[in-house]
Scaffold this active site. Structure first.
Site, short mmCIF file in Angstrom:
data_model
loop_
_atom_site.label_atom_id
_atom_site.label_comp_id
_atom_site.label_asym_id
_atom_site.label_seq_id
_atom_site.Cartn_x
_atom_site.Cartn_y
_atom_site.Cartn_z
N CYS A 88 -12.26 15.71 37.66
CA CYS A 88 -11.32 16.82 37.48
C CYS A 88 -10.33 16.78 38.63
O CYS A 88 -10.73 16.93 39.79
CB CYS A 88 -12.07 18.15 37.44
SG CYS A 88 -10.94 19.51 37.12
N CYS A 238 -2.88 19.23 35.13
CA CYS A 238 -4.05 18.42 34.79
C CYS A 238 -4.03 17.06 35.50
O CYS A 238 -3.29 16.15 35.11
CB CYS A 238 -4.20 18.22 33.28
SG CYS A 238 -5.81 17.51 32.84
O1 PYC Z 1 -7.08 18.58 36.47
O2 PYC Z 1 -8.20 16.86 35.71
C1 PYC Z 1 -7.89 18.03 35.68
C2 PYC Z 1 -8.55 18.92 34.69
C3 PYC Z 1 -9.44 18.55 33.73
C4 PYC Z 1 -9.79 19.71 33.04
C5 PYC Z 1 -9.11 20.76 33.60
N1 PYC Z 1 -8.36 20.25 34.62
#
Ligand code: PYC
Length: 317
Positions: A88, A238
């Site tokens: 994550c 993300c």
């Molecule tokens: O930032 O890799 C990320 C992530 C995965 C799920 C929520 N955030």
């Protein structure tokens, strides 16, 4: 009464909950084995820590666990209400910021062990965190699936520490006004992939769907909307999704090593990303900032009917 110590933060709006104390021992062995035990033996406690009434929707848990490699500052297992996560990105930025705030790590370089391999992180003097993510790569280009209400949608399947289906097809602009439409669309893609047996490498389920739209003339290169396993969207850009997207751009020759790529998320927060060549794909570097929101002791009274939040859907009331 069970008590669990946590420190909460957000990275570009996406919550991370670092579990500091009180979680049952996950045992020893390699981190993928501990991850499997987290899924099989502690699913209900994971849910209680990542859903209402004890957590905001979209919370990602960062469960500290001793590293097997003594060179690592810590081991960590990530999970959300949908299950465990391999890696994550926003959660690692939140974890590093939290450990620094607790005086457990200092400015500089550190190595962290995750269930999908070791990653290097840098805590910068200004509080920003860079994550040198696991090797990321495009697995398949231009895969098409048919959605019952929208027809064909074509995208790439890529690994960025989690599995992503990435497409620039979208039924509406990637703007907050269209959130419900985008959630329904990405959920339909996820379902269609599952129905068609379209997976990541080795049959791994594709549990993240990423829509992107190039931005021209602004101070970001692209904006995204990422559906997480929680079936809600990532409030940050993300980190693993940005890594997977970088892998596709690199495979298409559309981004050079070291070139800066500014990824804007659905809420407008930003990550700065770049990569260096890897063995199979690329080694992405993601830079962002996190901020602490709470340090608390979660309480689980034995007669609380919502001790385990399983099947409790506040939207259903
Ligand atoms: O930032 O890799 C990320 C992530 C995965 C799920 C929520 N955030």
């Amino acid at each position: 009464m069970q008590k669990i110590e946590v420190a909460d933060s957000h990275t570009g709006g996406e919550p991370t909950r670092v579990v500091l104390d009180g979680f049952p021992d996950l045992g020893g062995g390699p981190l993928p084995e501990r991850r499997a035990r987290l899924d099989h033996d502690f699913g209900r406690l994971r849910l209680a820590l990542t859903t209402e009434p004890r957590a905001p929707l979209a919370t990602v848990l960062a469960l500290l666990t001793p590293p097997t490699d003594p060179a690592c500052a810590t081991g960590v297992l990530y999970a959300d209400s949908g299950g465990s996560l391999g890696m994550c990105g926003h959660g690692t930025i939140g974890l590093v910021h939290t450990l620094a705030a607790l005086d457990r790590i200092q400015t500089g370089h550190h190595r962290i062990e995750t269930a999908v391999g070791p990653i290097d992180v840098e805590l910068h003097p200004d509080g920003a965190v860079s994550v040198d993510n696991v090797e990321s790569y495009r697995y398949q280009k231009a895969v098409t699936c048919i959605l019952p209400d929208h027809g064909p949608v074509t995208g790439d399947i890529a690994w960025g520490g989690n599995w992503f289906f990435i497409t620039h097809s979208a039924p509406a602009p990637l703007e907050p006004h269209y959130r419900e439409t985008l959630e329904a669309y990405t959920r339909a893609i996820r379902q269609a992939l599952e129905n068609l047996g379209i997976t990541g490498e080795g049959g791994a389920p594709i549990d993240h769907i990423e829509l992107y739209a190039p931005l021209q003339g602004g101070d970001a290169d692209s904006r995204n909307f990422v559906l997480c396993p929680t079936l809600t969207y990532d409030r940050s850009p993300c980190g693993t999704g940005t890594s997977a997207r970088l892998a596709c751009l690199a495979a298409d020759g559309a981004l050079a090593p070291g070139e800066i790529y500014r990824q804007e998320g659905f809420t407008g927060s930003r990550f700065e990303a770049s990569y260096r060549p890897g063995t199979r794909g690329i080694r992405p570097r993601i830079r962002g900032r996190a901020h602490l929101t709470a340090r608390s002791q979660l309480l689980f009274e034995p007669d609380d009917p919502l001790l385990e939040a399983v099947n409790w859907n506040p939207d259903g009331f």
